[in-house]
Write an enzyme that holds these catalytic residues in place. Sequence first.
Site, PDB file in Angstrom:
ATOM      1  N   ASP A  56       9.795  11.159  -2.611  1.00 14.74           N
ATOM      2  CA  ASP A  56       9.542  10.318  -1.434  1.00 14.74           C
ATOM      3  C   ASP A  56      10.410   9.062  -1.439  1.00 14.74           C
ATOM      4  O   ASP A  56       9.914   7.951  -1.459  1.00 14.74           O
ATOM      5  CB  ASP A  56       8.055   9.939  -1.404  1.00 14.74           C
ATOM      6  CG  ASP A  56       7.598   9.530  -0.009  1.00 14.74           C
ATOM      7  OD1 ASP A  56       8.408   9.600   0.932  1.00 14.74           O
ATOM      8  OD2 ASP A  56       6.427   9.138   0.136  1.00 14.74           O
ATOM      9  N   LYS A  63       0.836  -1.191   0.000  1.00 11.18           N
ATOM     10  CA  LYS A  63       0.000   0.000   0.000  1.00 11.18           C
ATOM     11  C   LYS A  63       0.873   1.243   0.000  1.00 11.18           C
ATOM     12  O   LYS A  63       1.826   1.327   0.763  1.00 11.18           O
ATOM     13  CB  LYS A  63      -0.886   0.016   1.244  1.00 11.18           C
ATOM     14  CG  LYS A  63      -2.051  -0.943   1.146  1.00 11.18           C
ATOM     15  CD  LYS A  63      -2.938  -0.829   2.366  1.00 11.18           C
ATOM     16  CE  LYS A  63      -4.221  -1.601   2.134  1.00 11.18           C
ATOM     17  NZ  LYS A  63      -5.194  -1.341   3.187  1.00 11.18           N
TER      18      LYS A  63
END
Lengths: 321, 247
Positions: free
Chosen positions: A154, A34
């Site tokens: 990220d 996820k």
Amino acid sequence: MTTSFNAGTLLAPGTWIEGKWHHRRYRVERLLGKGANGAVYLVRWGRSMEQAALKIGYDAVDLQSEINVLTSLAAHQTKRERRMLQSASRPFLLDVDDCVLGQIEVQFYVMKFVEGCTLQQYMDRQGLEWLGLIGYRLLQKLTELHHADWVFGDLKPENILVSEFGHVELVDYGGVSRIGRSVKQFTERYDRGYWNAGSRSADPGYDFFAFAVLWLHVVDGARLRRLSTEQLPQTRQPSDLMALVRTNVKLKPFESWFKQALHGYFTSSDDACAAWHQLAIQNGRRTLSPPVKGTTPGWLKGVFIASIVLLGSTLYFMLQS
Amino acid sequence: MKQILLITDGCSNVGVSPIVAAANAREEGITVNVVGVVDQGAIGELGAAEIAQIARAGGGMDRIVQSHQLSHTIQMMTRKTVVQTIQHAVNRELRQILHSDANSIEDLPPEQRSQVVQVMDELTETSELKVALLIDASASMKPKLQAVEEAIRDLMLSLQAREGKSEIAVFHFPGRASDETVMDLDWTQDLSNVRSMFQRMQMRGATPTGPAIFKVIEFYQYDKMKGSDPALRNRPETDGMLGDYVV
């Protein structure tokens, strides 16, 4: 009330997903992971039931934004490929579509499935000797992105997939941002702003900073965690991270690289990539790990010199006689 | 784009309902987000319900978090709200331009959606943004103010990376008199010279959340007036508020 699908709902293995626009059908095998923008499933599709990775977005706009990045990267890559005749290494888009799950319409995209484990798992299993090569390959990926005018943003162990013999793949392009814009998504621990080391504007240096903290996390996680929790936010600084690098046997050989990355000295991505490459090769050549901050006591050096002198004189007298 | 970000830890207890106040803000084009901060224990059913209601009335989001999650939460909320505000505007345009069955970007085929989202990303980054932070400074919030200040500085850092002009202002309530809302910081784009945000703070028990939201609405209005061309101020048709000058 009927139960409806929402972002947190997990799809059961065997669920079929059918695209609204392109009418392709995918069968869910299992959840792969996820991310911030959605959940990724391993699916099978087509006549030969090929494997692929399918990402279902939590939000149509966020997912589309990510798809736009992937499309733009694919376009950039074909241009490069034509020039360099290289094989496609980036996970490219196979399909983009919508489907109805429960009662809700969701958006998804499908890309090539890459077998592998997370960076942390790989290093734990295969050992830190892979650091040089994996780091180099990762920097190559980042440099490629920078040349296409993007910053990954990220960067963290969860977003790096490593397969056999240290091949790496960046996954989750949700944080990818145009150079010069603001970084779309970041994780505090790897964020340059969090360490008071610079802005949150997307520039290649942002990725290199995250890259440096990433390795501190993988190699020296406990000390990094202590550093980030014990300090007051306003006193966090890159030199504290440097202190960890200097006192870690595995990272010490890369000290000069970390210094430049953590202080934002790199002016070009190619330089950063080449500098790491150099150090990785040099480090592999060594048969002894370099001393960490003067661990050889003075008396030991003295004894060593004395033994050399003794050896020399013994040989001298032996040859004389 | 205008936002109010309310940071609180419980129920309001003085003056007009904060839900009414938030609905008023929405009417003025200001989105209201609410963060509830809890460190020990729960925020209480009543507090949580009020927080959710304020956000709904104000067209924004609500989250209940611990102090160490504050920075991340308000950063994410502010960004998401910008995206949503743009999304609403785009959906409104789409309804007008396109045939009736495409009334949101989800209804567009993937290829067209891609182009619309590209424009939206552009606007997200370049639009002007103002965020007024409204801090509940009732006695129970005192131990959390350090975390609040850090979160505000962190938010400024994120906003500074945007291409569009981004400003924040900071208010706290209650002030010296229990119905007063105090401005700690006027609109600014840089906090590096701000030593300490909350100096004139006196912790009190009362929590007049509703009146405080109204005060910020008023501040936004004043700001609009201040921003207008001074040469136009004497003309009654452009600025009715200054009727005194009209003979």
